[in-house]
Write a protein that holds these residues in place. Structure first.
Motif, PDB file in Angstrom:
ATOM      1  N   TYR A   1      32.999  -7.196 -31.721  1.00  0.00           N
ATOM      2  CA  TYR A   1      32.435  -7.040 -30.387  1.00  0.00           C
ATOM      3  C   TYR A   1      33.585  -6.903 -29.405  1.00  0.00           C
ATOM      4  O   TYR A   1      34.707  -7.319 -29.688  1.00  0.00           O
ATOM      5  CB  TYR A   1      31.603  -8.267 -29.978  1.00  0.00           C
ATOM      6  CG  TYR A   1      30.207  -8.318 -30.555  1.00  0.00           C
ATOM      7  CD1 TYR A   1      30.007  -8.639 -31.891  1.00  0.00           C
ATOM      8  CD2 TYR A   1      29.100  -8.066 -29.762  1.00  0.00           C
ATOM      9  CE1 TYR A   1      28.721  -8.689 -32.422  1.00  0.00           C
ATOM     10  CE2 TYR A   1      27.813  -8.118 -30.276  1.00  0.00           C
ATOM     11  CZ  TYR A   1      27.632  -8.435 -31.604  1.00  0.00           C
ATOM     12  OH  TYR A   1      26.369  -8.490 -32.118  1.00  0.00           O
TER      13      TYR A   1
ATOM     14  N   GLN B   1      31.288  -8.872 -18.058  1.00  0.00           N
ATOM     15  CA  GLN B   1      30.118  -8.366 -18.770  1.00  0.00           C
ATOM     16  C   GLN B   1      29.875  -9.186 -20.028  1.00  0.00           C
ATOM     17  O   GLN B   1      30.755  -9.929 -20.479  1.00  0.00           O
ATOM     18  CB  GLN B   1      30.307  -6.890 -19.141  1.00  0.00           C
ATOM     19  CG  GLN B   1      30.462  -5.964 -17.945  1.00  0.00           C
ATOM     20  CD  GLN B   1      30.598  -4.512 -18.377  1.00  0.00           C
ATOM     21  OE1 GLN B   1      30.210  -4.141 -19.476  1.00  0.00           O
ATOM     22  NE2 GLN B   1      31.146  -3.693 -17.497  1.00  0.00           N
ATOM     23  N   GLY B   2      28.688  -9.039 -20.604  1.00  0.00           N
ATOM     24  CA  GLY B   2      28.423  -9.681 -21.886  1.00  0.00           C
ATOM     25  C   GLY B   2      29.098  -8.931 -23.018  1.00  0.00           C
ATOM     26  O   GLY B   2      29.447  -7.754 -22.878  1.00  0.00           O
ATOM     27  N   PRO B   3      29.320  -9.591 -24.155  1.00  0.00           N
ATOM     28  CA  PRO B   3      29.923  -8.905 -25.301  1.00  0.00           C
ATOM     29  C   PRO B   3      29.090  -7.697 -25.730  1.00  0.00           C
ATOM     30  O   PRO B   3      27.858  -7.738 -25.724  1.00  0.00           O
ATOM     31  CB  PRO B   3      29.934  -9.985 -26.387  1.00  0.00           C
ATOM     32  CG  PRO B   3      29.962 -11.275 -25.641  1.00  0.00           C
ATOM     33  CD  PRO B   3      29.125 -11.023 -24.419  1.00  0.00           C
TER      34      PRO B   3
ATOM     35  N   LEU C   1      25.546 -17.034 -21.589  1.00  0.00           N
ATOM     36  CA  LEU C   1      25.134 -15.752 -22.143  1.00  0.00           C
ATOM     37  C   LEU C   1      23.892 -15.925 -22.996  1.00  0.00           C
ATOM     38  O   LEU C   1      23.782 -16.881 -23.766  1.00  0.00           O
ATOM     39  CB  LEU C   1      26.243 -15.173 -23.020  1.00  0.00           C
ATOM     40  CG  LEU C   1      27.538 -14.775 -22.311  1.00  0.00           C
ATOM     41  CD1 LEU C   1      28.683 -14.684 -23.309  1.00  0.00           C
ATOM     42  CD2 LEU C   1      27.361 -13.456 -21.583  1.00  0.00           C
TER      43      LEU C   1
ATOM     44  N   TYR D   1      22.493  -8.607 -29.507  1.00  0.00           N
ATOM     45  CA  TYR D   1      22.719  -7.859 -28.273  1.00  0.00           C
ATOM     46  C   TYR D   1      22.731  -8.850 -27.123  1.00  0.00           C
ATOM     47  O   TYR D   1      21.818  -9.667 -26.997  1.00  0.00           O
ATOM     48  CB  TYR D   1      21.635  -6.796 -28.073  1.00  0.00           C
ATOM     49  CG  TYR D   1      21.654  -5.742 -29.155  1.00  0.00           C
ATOM     50  CD1 TYR D   1      20.886  -5.871 -30.307  1.00  0.00           C
ATOM     51  CD2 TYR D   1      22.488  -4.633 -29.039  1.00  0.00           C
ATOM     52  CE1 TYR D   1      20.933  -4.923 -31.315  1.00  0.00           C
ATOM     53  CE2 TYR D   1      22.540  -3.671 -30.045  1.00  0.00           C
ATOM     54  CZ  TYR D   1      21.765  -3.822 -31.179  1.00  0.00           C
ATOM     55  OH  TYR D   1      21.818  -2.882 -32.174  1.00  0.00           O
ATOM     56  N   PHE D   2      23.772  -8.748 -26.295  1.00  0.00           N
ATOM     57  CA  PHE D   2      24.009  -9.735 -25.252  1.00  0.00           C
ATOM     58  C   PHE D   2      23.573  -9.231 -23.878  1.00  0.00           C
ATOM     59  O   PHE D   2      23.666  -8.041 -23.572  1.00  0.00           O
ATOM     60  CB  PHE D   2      25.497 -10.089 -25.182  1.00  0.00           C
ATOM     61  CG  PHE D   2      25.959 -10.965 -26.297  1.00  0.00           C
ATOM     62  CD1 PHE D   2      26.236 -10.438 -27.551  1.00  0.00           C
ATOM     63  CD2 PHE D   2      26.119 -12.332 -26.109  1.00  0.00           C
ATOM     64  CE1 PHE D   2      26.670 -11.249 -28.596  1.00  0.00           C
ATOM     65  CE2 PHE D   2      26.549 -13.152 -27.132  1.00  0.00           C
ATOM     66  CZ  PHE D   2      26.825 -12.609 -28.380  1.00  0.00           C
ATOM     67  N   GLY D   3      23.133 -10.183 -23.070  1.00  0.00           N
ATOM     68  CA  GLY D   3      22.887  -9.900 -21.671  1.00  0.00           C
ATOM     69  C   GLY D   3      24.175 -10.010 -20.867  1.00  0.00           C
ATOM     70  O   GLY D   3      25.230 -10.328 -21.415  1.00  0.00           O
ATOM     71  N   PRO D   4      24.098  -9.773 -19.539  1.00  0.00           N
ATOM     72  CA  PRO D   4      25.305  -9.787 -18.702  1.00  0.00           C
ATOM     73  C   PRO D   4      25.819 -11.187 -18.406  1.00  0.00           C
ATOM     74  O   PRO D   4      26.959 -11.344 -17.972  1.00  0.00           O
ATOM     75  CB  PRO D   4      24.839  -9.100 -17.423  1.00  0.00           C
ATOM     76  CG  PRO D   4      23.376  -9.383 -17.371  1.00  0.00           C
ATOM     77  CD  PRO D   4      22.903  -9.384 -18.783  1.00  0.00           C
TER      78      PRO D   4
END
Lengths: 112, 115
Positions: free
Chosen positions: A36, A42-44, B91, B105-108
């Motif tokens: 990742y 930001q998120g990964p 997160l 899948y990650f959020g902001p």
């Protein structure tokens, strides 16, 4: 605890290939290697993953050694937007499911 | 396809106050995760839900943190009371497979500052 070790930082010239190494010497036979990246604030973001074979997608290539104790993420033509922290993760399995354990990652700086 | 949504994006509170974060995962994703990311470190898993049941909360400080995922969709993470060391990015991530075998899948994230 993270099962991977990565160099804390690397530089790469814009347009050149960026090769990011990762050691995972205690990986088990059914554990996947994931990569990742995280751009500031930001998120990964998922890049690629693999088990034994080398993998390629539109973002990168993943080279896993035959003994699976290390791998290399290759960004073939680095751009300034590839500047980010890159995490190499071994996805562990347990009775409760599958978990990611992040280390501190490699901070890649792409230089103009 | 819409990604993982989180709110608020930023929150500033004083110590001993309470705070709640909200996460809406990708539609149809069975597994939901909350991570804590302290500045300069990688994300650390706090809790993992499979549908609306908890499958791993071993690293959740249960004396002050709580989380729920009602109806197996949205989730909230609460801190009560907050401490200075809770300052971090929180997160949320989701994956399709009930056992988390698919990509996360990650959020902001929500950036929390405790003063």
């Amino acid at each position: 605890d993270a099962k991977t070790t990565q160099p804390p930082s690397m530089d790469c010239a814009e347009g050149r290939a960026a090769n990011l190494p990762c050691n995972h010497s205690t990986i088990s036979g059914n554990e996947y290697v994931y990569w990742y990246r995280q751009i500031h604030s930001q998120g990964p973001q998922y890049i690629i993953h693999g088990l034994k074979n080398n993998e390629t997608n539109e973002m990168a290539s993943l080279i896993i050694t035959e003994d699976r104790k290390s791998s290399t993420l290759i960004l073939p033509h680095a751009t300034l937007r590839d500047t980010a922290v890159y995490y190499c993760i071994v996805r562990t399995s347990s009775n409760t499911g599958n978990q990611f354990y992040f280390g501190t990652g490699t901070s890649l700086t792409v230089i103009p | 396809e819409a990604g993982v949504a989180q709110s608020p994006r930023y929150k500033i509170i004083e110590k001993r106050q309470s705070v709640a974060f909200w996460c809406n995962p990708i539609s149809g994703h069975a597994t939901l995760y909350w991570y804590q990311q302290i500045l300069g470190q990688g994300p650390k898993l706090l809790i993992q839900f499979q549908n609306n049941g908890v499958v791993d909360d071993s690293q959740l400080p249960k004396d002050r943190f709580s989380a729920e995922r009602l109806k197996g969709v949205d989730s909230t993470l609460k801190i009560q009371p907050a401490k200075l060391e809770d300052s971090a990015v929180y997160l949320c991530a989701s994956s399709l497979d009930p056992r988390g075998r698919e990509t996360q899948y990650f959020g902001p994230g929500t950036r929390l500052l405790v003063l």
